[in-house]
Write an enzyme that holds these catalytic residues in place. Sequence first.
Site, PDB file in Angstrom:
ATOM      1  N   ASP A  80       0.969  -1.087   0.304  1.00  0.00           N
ATOM      2  CA  ASP A  80       0.047   0.031  -0.006  1.00  0.00           C
ATOM      3  C   ASP A  80       1.001   1.116   0.075  1.00  0.00           C
ATOM      4  O   ASP A  80       2.151   1.316   0.767  1.00  0.00           O
ATOM      5  CB  ASP A  80      -0.958  -0.119   1.180  1.00  0.00           C
ATOM      6  CG  ASP A  80      -2.046   0.911   1.254  1.00  0.00           C
ATOM      7  OD1 ASP A  80      -2.456   1.410   0.236  1.00  0.00           O
ATOM      8  OD2 ASP A  80      -2.491   1.411   2.493  1.00  0.00           O
ATOM      9  N   HIS A  81       0.732   2.286  -0.760  1.00  0.00           N
ATOM     10  CA  HIS A  81       1.219   3.720  -0.816  1.00  0.00           C
ATOM     11  C   HIS A  81       2.694   3.537  -1.332  1.00  0.00           C
ATOM     12  O   HIS A  81       3.617   4.212  -0.283  1.00  0.00           O
ATOM     13  CB  HIS A  81       1.028   4.480   0.586  1.00  0.00           C
ATOM     14  CG  HIS A  81      -0.334   4.905   0.270  1.00  0.00           C
ATOM     15  ND1 HIS A  81      -0.744   5.928  -0.472  1.00  0.00           N
ATOM     16  CD2 HIS A  81      -1.698   4.586   0.970  1.00  0.00           C
ATOM     17  CE1 HIS A  81      -2.210   6.342  -0.133  1.00  0.00           C
ATOM     18  NE2 HIS A  81      -2.515   5.353   0.676  1.00  0.00           N
ATOM     19  N   ASP A 102       2.133   5.021  -5.374  1.00  0.00           N
ATOM     20  CA  ASP A 102       1.415   6.376  -5.238  1.00  0.00           C
ATOM     21  C   ASP A 102       2.306   7.620  -5.735  1.00  0.00           C
ATOM     22  O   ASP A 102       3.017   8.112  -5.095  1.00  0.00           O
ATOM     23  CB  ASP A 102       1.146   6.421  -3.605  1.00  0.00           C
ATOM     24  CG  ASP A 102       0.297   7.789  -3.511  1.00  0.00           C
ATOM     25  OD1 ASP A 102       0.096   8.674  -4.384  1.00  0.00           O
ATOM     26  OD2 ASP A 102      -0.176   7.850  -2.280  1.00  0.00           O
ATOM     27  N   GLU A 132      -2.689   6.073  -8.403  1.00  0.00           N
ATOM     28  CA  GLU A 132      -3.534   7.164  -7.677  1.00  0.00           C
ATOM     29  C   GLU A 132      -3.635   8.608  -8.452  1.00  0.00           C
ATOM     30  O   GLU A 132      -2.470   8.805  -8.938  1.00  0.00           O
ATOM     31  CB  GLU A 132      -3.036   7.229  -6.226  1.00  0.00           C
ATOM     32  CG  GLU A 132      -4.113   8.203  -5.693  1.00  0.00           C
ATOM     33  CD  GLU A 132      -3.856   8.219  -3.956  1.00  0.00           C
ATOM     34  OE1 GLU A 132      -3.949   9.139  -3.642  1.00  0.00           O
ATOM     35  OE2 GLU A 132      -3.568   7.220  -3.562  1.00  0.00           O
ATOM     36  N   HIS A 180      -7.233   9.916   4.810  1.00  0.00           N
ATOM     37  CA  HIS A 180      -6.722   8.993   5.834  1.00  0.00           C
ATOM     38  C   HIS A 180      -6.550   9.580   7.286  1.00  0.00           C
ATOM     39  O   HIS A 180      -6.520  10.559   7.627  1.00  0.00           O
ATOM     40  CB  HIS A 180      -5.309   8.884   5.497  1.00  0.00           C
ATOM     41  CG  HIS A 180      -5.219   8.277   4.348  1.00  0.00           C
ATOM     42  ND1 HIS A 180      -4.365   8.758   3.302  1.00  0.00           N
ATOM     43  CD2 HIS A 180      -5.536   6.993   3.703  1.00  0.00           C
ATOM     44  CE1 HIS A 180      -4.262   8.032   2.187  1.00  0.00           C
ATOM     45  NE2 HIS A 180      -5.131   6.722   2.358  1.00  0.00           N
ATOM     46  N   GLY A 181      -7.173   8.487   8.331  1.00  0.00           N
ATOM     47  CA  GLY A 181      -7.081   8.763   9.615  1.00  0.00           C
ATOM     48  C   GLY A 181      -8.201   8.848  10.138  1.00  0.00           C
ATOM     49  O   GLY A 181      -9.363   8.443   9.573  1.00  0.00           O
ATOM     50  N   HIS A 210      -9.679   5.322  -0.878  1.00  0.00           N
ATOM     51  CA  HIS A 210      -8.706   5.244   0.417  1.00  0.00           C
ATOM     52  C   HIS A 210      -9.446   6.208   1.325  1.00  0.00           C
ATOM     53  O   HIS A 210     -10.103   7.109   1.122  1.00  0.00           O
ATOM     54  CB  HIS A 210      -7.356   5.854  -0.118  1.00  0.00           C
ATOM     55  CG  HIS A 210      -6.562   4.794  -0.782  1.00  0.00           C
ATOM     56  ND1 HIS A 210      -5.510   4.126  -0.264  1.00  0.00           N
ATOM     57  CD2 HIS A 210      -6.589   4.253  -2.007  1.00  0.00           C
ATOM     58  CE1 HIS A 210      -4.871   3.305  -1.024  1.00  0.00           C
ATOM     59  NE2 HIS A 210      -5.385   3.417  -2.267  1.00  0.00           N
ATOM     60  N   SER A 213     -12.172   4.859   6.614  1.00  0.00           N
ATOM     61  CA  SER A 213     -12.633   4.942   7.853  1.00  0.00           C
ATOM     62  C   SER A 213     -13.042   6.341   8.190  1.00  0.00           C
ATOM     63  O   SER A 213     -12.784   7.329   7.847  1.00  0.00           O
ATOM     64  CB  SER A 213     -11.403   4.774   8.807  1.00  0.00           C
ATOM     65  OG  SER A 213     -10.841   3.611   8.718  1.00  0.00           O
ATOM     66  N   ASN A 232     -10.129   0.875   1.379  1.00  0.00           N
ATOM     67  CA  ASN A 232      -9.083   0.516   2.380  1.00  0.00           C
ATOM     68  C   ASN A 232      -9.735   1.182   3.921  1.00  0.00           C
ATOM     69  O   ASN A 232     -10.071   2.000   3.660  1.00  0.00           O
ATOM     70  CB  ASN A 232      -8.009   1.342   1.980  1.00  0.00           C
ATOM     71  CG  ASN A 232      -7.104   0.902   0.812  1.00  0.00           C
ATOM     72  OD1 ASN A 232      -7.686   0.398  -0.044  1.00  0.00           O
ATOM     73  ND2 ASN A 232      -5.867   1.047   0.873  1.00  0.00           N
TER      74      ASN A 232
END
Length: 288
Positions: A80-81, A102, A132, A180-181, A210, A213, A232
């Site tokens: 990933d990334h 990425d 990406e 992200h986060g 991505h 969450s 993800n």
Amino acid sequence: MLMNGADLLAVANEHSFAVPAFNISDYAMFNGIVAVSEQRRAPLIVAIHPDEVSHLGYDVLPALVQRAHKATVPVSIHWDHGGTYEQILRAIQIGFTSVMIDGSMLPYEENVALTARVVEAAHAVGVSVEGELGTIGKLDEQAEAGVAVSDIIYTDPEQAEDFVRRTGVDSLAVAIGTAHGLYPKGLKPELRLDLLQDIKGRLPIPLVLHGGSGNPDDEIGRSVKLGVNKINISSDIKVAYHDRMREVLADLTLREPNTIQPPAIEAMNEVAAQKIDLFDAAGKADLY
């Protein structure tokens, strides 16, 4: 059953569901994620980004590959990334069956050139490639990648067509408003589903989300129906895992992993099972 990432996502693209890509950072998490995927009969992408690889160590990869071969559901092990061509070569050498390069923070032409170079190398040995385009937000310093949420650059649909044509990527991570986060209080996540629909109408390949969450379930569910085939999930499962572990470790007499970690795995898998169901991936292992 260990699989190439492109083959895994092709089925999701055909049948309109999303494969969860769960980021794991230790072997207990890995075993737990495989177990819940087998219970829910869901295909699985095990995602590991460079920081997680540095924690796990390269030598654990053969064990992950061996367990994936024995799994009763399709599994792809995904770098990933990845940030450099050399990183991707290392990932291929140690057994990853799918890689992400990425280059989203690079100027467009540099992103195209780097991604195309990775595709040429990876496809030569049967490894799939995710690229990406656009930039994804970053909500805290523990997030694996991204920019300030105020600086998000949404994926341009016309540019996405050009990017896929010139690079030959197997899947494309798009920027439609995720980050992200973990979202802080007062900051509302919102997806540009209209933009997603436009991009999907132009591209035949699987699209990737991505920073999944923290977004509302209804938005994520609609994104799956509109063409997202890989999502993800990192922060949500890690928070569940480590919060439960902290609670268990409040008993200062405990020291054995088989006492400490199972409750943490159970808490993580409750979240993972909910994501599997949300992505409409439960039962889809039987399509392979």
